[in-house]
Design a protein around this motif. Structure first.
Motif, PDB file in Angstrom:
ATOM      1  N   GLY A  41       0.834  -1.232  -0.039  1.00  0.00           N
ATOM      2  CA  GLY A  41      -0.021  -0.105   0.088  1.00  0.00           C
ATOM      3  C   GLY A  41       0.915   1.169  -0.035  1.00  0.00           C
ATOM      4  O   GLY A  41       0.175   2.143   0.132  1.00  0.00           O
ATOM      5  N   SER A  42       2.100   1.307  -0.178  1.00  0.00           N
ATOM      6  CA  SER A  42       2.885   2.309  -0.420  1.00  0.00           C
ATOM      7  C   SER A  42       2.381   3.181  -1.446  1.00  0.00           C
ATOM      8  O   SER A  42       1.857   2.847  -2.419  1.00  0.00           O
ATOM      9  N   PRO A  43       2.707   4.620  -1.370  1.00  0.00           N
ATOM     10  CA  PRO A  43       2.374   5.520  -2.545  1.00  0.00           C
ATOM     11  C   PRO A  43       2.972   4.884  -3.554  1.00  0.00           C
ATOM     12  O   PRO A  43       4.168   4.621  -3.721  1.00  0.00           O
ATOM     13  N   VAL A  44       2.177   5.198  -4.916  1.00  0.00           N
ATOM     14  CA  VAL A  44       2.703   4.855  -6.298  1.00  0.00           C
ATOM     15  C   VAL A  44       3.199   6.116  -6.953  1.00  0.00           C
ATOM     16  O   VAL A  44       2.306   6.940  -7.059  1.00  0.00           O
ATOM     17  N   ASP A  45       4.448   6.160  -7.503  1.00  0.00           N
ATOM     18  CA  ASP A  45       4.805   7.290  -8.219  1.00  0.00           C
ATOM     19  C   ASP A  45       4.412   6.923  -9.912  1.00  0.00           C
ATOM     20  O   ASP A  45       5.430   6.098 -10.307  1.00  0.00           O
ATOM     21  N   VAL A  46       3.300   7.418 -10.399  1.00  0.00           N
ATOM     22  CA  VAL A  46       3.308   7.162 -11.793  1.00  0.00           C
ATOM     23  C   VAL A  46       4.034   7.815 -12.721  1.00  0.00           C
ATOM     24  O   VAL A  46       3.682   8.810 -12.792  1.00  0.00           O
ATOM     25  N   LEU A  47       4.642   6.931 -13.485  1.00  0.00           N
ATOM     26  CA  LEU A  47       5.603   7.801 -14.477  1.00  0.00           C
ATOM     27  C   LEU A  47       4.786   7.592 -15.935  1.00  0.00           C
ATOM     28  O   LEU A  47       5.317   8.561 -16.593  1.00  0.00           O
ATOM     29  N   GLU A  48       4.388   6.592 -16.258  1.00  0.00           N
ATOM     30  CA  GLU A  48       3.367   6.365 -17.503  1.00  0.00           C
ATOM     31  C   GLU A  48       2.184   5.906 -17.397  1.00  0.00           C
ATOM     32  O   GLU A  48       2.265   4.929 -16.549  1.00  0.00           O
ATOM     33  N   GLY A  49       1.410   6.347 -18.038  1.00  0.00           N
ATOM     34  CA  GLY A  49       0.024   5.760 -18.031  1.00  0.00           C
ATOM     35  C   GLY A  49      -0.774   6.169 -16.800  1.00  0.00           C
ATOM     36  O   GLY A  49      -0.450   7.195 -16.179  1.00  0.00           O
ATOM     37  N   VAL A  50      -1.796   5.324 -16.144  1.00  0.00           N
ATOM     38  CA  VAL A  50      -2.674   5.421 -15.332  1.00  0.00           C
ATOM     39  C   VAL A  50      -2.469   4.384 -14.295  1.00  0.00           C
ATOM     40  O   VAL A  50      -2.761   3.037 -14.629  1.00  0.00           O
ATOM     41  N   TRP A  51      -2.428   4.692 -12.954  1.00  0.00           N
ATOM     42  CA  TRP A  51      -2.437   3.552 -11.779  1.00  0.00           C
ATOM     43  C   TRP A  51      -3.278   3.732 -10.799  1.00  0.00           C
ATOM     44  O   TRP A  51      -2.776   4.452  -9.745  1.00  0.00           O
ATOM     45  N   PRO A  52      -4.543   3.445 -10.894  1.00  0.00           N
ATOM     46  CA  PRO A  52      -5.528   3.939  -9.733  1.00  0.00           C
ATOM     47  C   PRO A  52      -5.388   2.905  -8.745  1.00  0.00           C
ATOM     48  O   PRO A  52      -5.190   1.635  -8.981  1.00  0.00           O
ATOM     49  N   GLY A  53      -5.479   3.372  -7.539  1.00  0.00           N
ATOM     50  CA  GLY A  53      -5.446   2.407  -6.360  1.00  0.00           C
ATOM     51  C   GLY A  53      -4.092   2.255  -5.751  1.00  0.00           C
ATOM     52  O   GLY A  53      -3.223   3.002  -5.763  1.00  0.00           O
ATOM     53  N   ALA A  54      -4.040   0.826  -5.075  1.00  0.00           N
ATOM     54  CA  ALA A  54      -2.668   0.752  -4.524  1.00  0.00           C
ATOM     55  C   ALA A  54      -2.285  -0.544  -5.094  1.00  0.00           C
ATOM     56  O   ALA A  54      -2.879  -1.514  -5.817  1.00  0.00           O
ATOM     57  N   LEU A  55      -0.855  -0.857  -4.477  1.00  0.00           N
ATOM     58  CA  LEU A  55      -0.135  -1.860  -5.025  1.00  0.00           C
ATOM     59  C   LEU A  55       0.314  -2.767  -3.972  1.00  0.00           C
ATOM     60  O   LEU A  55       0.776  -2.301  -2.717  1.00  0.00           O
ATOM     61  N   VAL A  56       0.189  -4.095  -4.074  1.00  0.00           N
ATOM     62  CA  VAL A  56       0.631  -5.087  -3.036  1.00  0.00           C
ATOM     63  C   VAL A  56       1.658  -6.134  -3.603  1.00  0.00           C
ATOM     64  O   VAL A  56       1.487  -6.747  -4.332  1.00  0.00           O
ATOM     65  N   LEU A  57       2.832  -6.308  -3.144  1.00  0.00           N
ATOM     66  CA  LEU A  57       3.745  -7.241  -3.548  1.00  0.00           C
ATOM     67  C   LEU A  57       4.380  -8.411  -2.346  1.00  0.00           C
ATOM     68  O   LEU A  57       4.831  -7.590  -1.296  1.00  0.00           O
ATOM     69  N   ILE A  58       4.033  -9.538  -2.497  1.00  0.00           N
ATOM     70  CA  ILE A  58       4.535 -10.499  -1.499  1.00  0.00           C
ATOM     71  C   ILE A  58       5.404 -11.291  -2.160  1.00  0.00           C
ATOM     72  O   ILE A  58       5.214 -11.885  -3.347  1.00  0.00           O
ATOM     73  N   GLU A  59       6.485 -11.627  -1.608  1.00  0.00           N
ATOM     74  CA  GLU A  59       7.575 -12.595  -1.968  1.00  0.00           C
ATOM     75  C   GLU A  59       7.351 -13.731  -1.431  1.00  0.00           C
ATOM     76  O   GLU A  59       7.157 -13.890  -0.203  1.00  0.00           O
TER      77      GLU A  59
END
Length: 116
Positions: A41-59
């Motif tokens: 849920g960290s802030p997303v810095d959108v450089l190209e396109g559109v990214w609405p919402g949040a990201l979760v990454l699990i290893e």
């Protein structure tokens, strides 16, 4: 090979009480399979396109471990707490490894295309 669970939560709020419960319980479902949050849920810095919402990454240590986690009774029990209230997508993907060489990858793809 390391594998990742990636969730794009396109609609992240307002949060329902069941989502809070999901957040409180998810780590316990991941622990037996070696799952760790890398992004949650960290802030997303959108450089190209559109990214609405949040990201979760699990290893996870492997694709097999990631699949076992997702299919586990413990995770399946809490899954509706999130899925019933947040719109999003979830994928599992195997990593490429730290020794991945994109130039060699391109050469391999060119050779494959030429042989077709």
């Amino acid at each position: 090979m390391t594998a990742y669970g990636i969730a794009h939560l396109r609609q992240a709020g307002p949060l329902h009480d069941e989502v809070y419960e999901y957040l409180e319980r998810i780590q316990a479902t991941m622990d037996p399979f070696g799952g760790v949050f890398l992004v949650h849920g960290s802030p997303v810095d959108v450089l190209e396109g559109v990214w609405p919402g949040a990201l979760v990454l699990i290893e996870f240590p492997s694709m097999d471990a990631a699949r076992q986690w997702y299919r586990s009774p413990a995770y399946q029990e809490i899954l509706p707490l999130r899925a019933d209230h947040l719109v999003g997508d979830l994928i599992l993907v195997e990593g490429c490894g730290r020794d991945h060489d994109s130039a060699q990858f391109a050469a391999d793809l060119r050779a494959l295309a030429a042989s077709s």
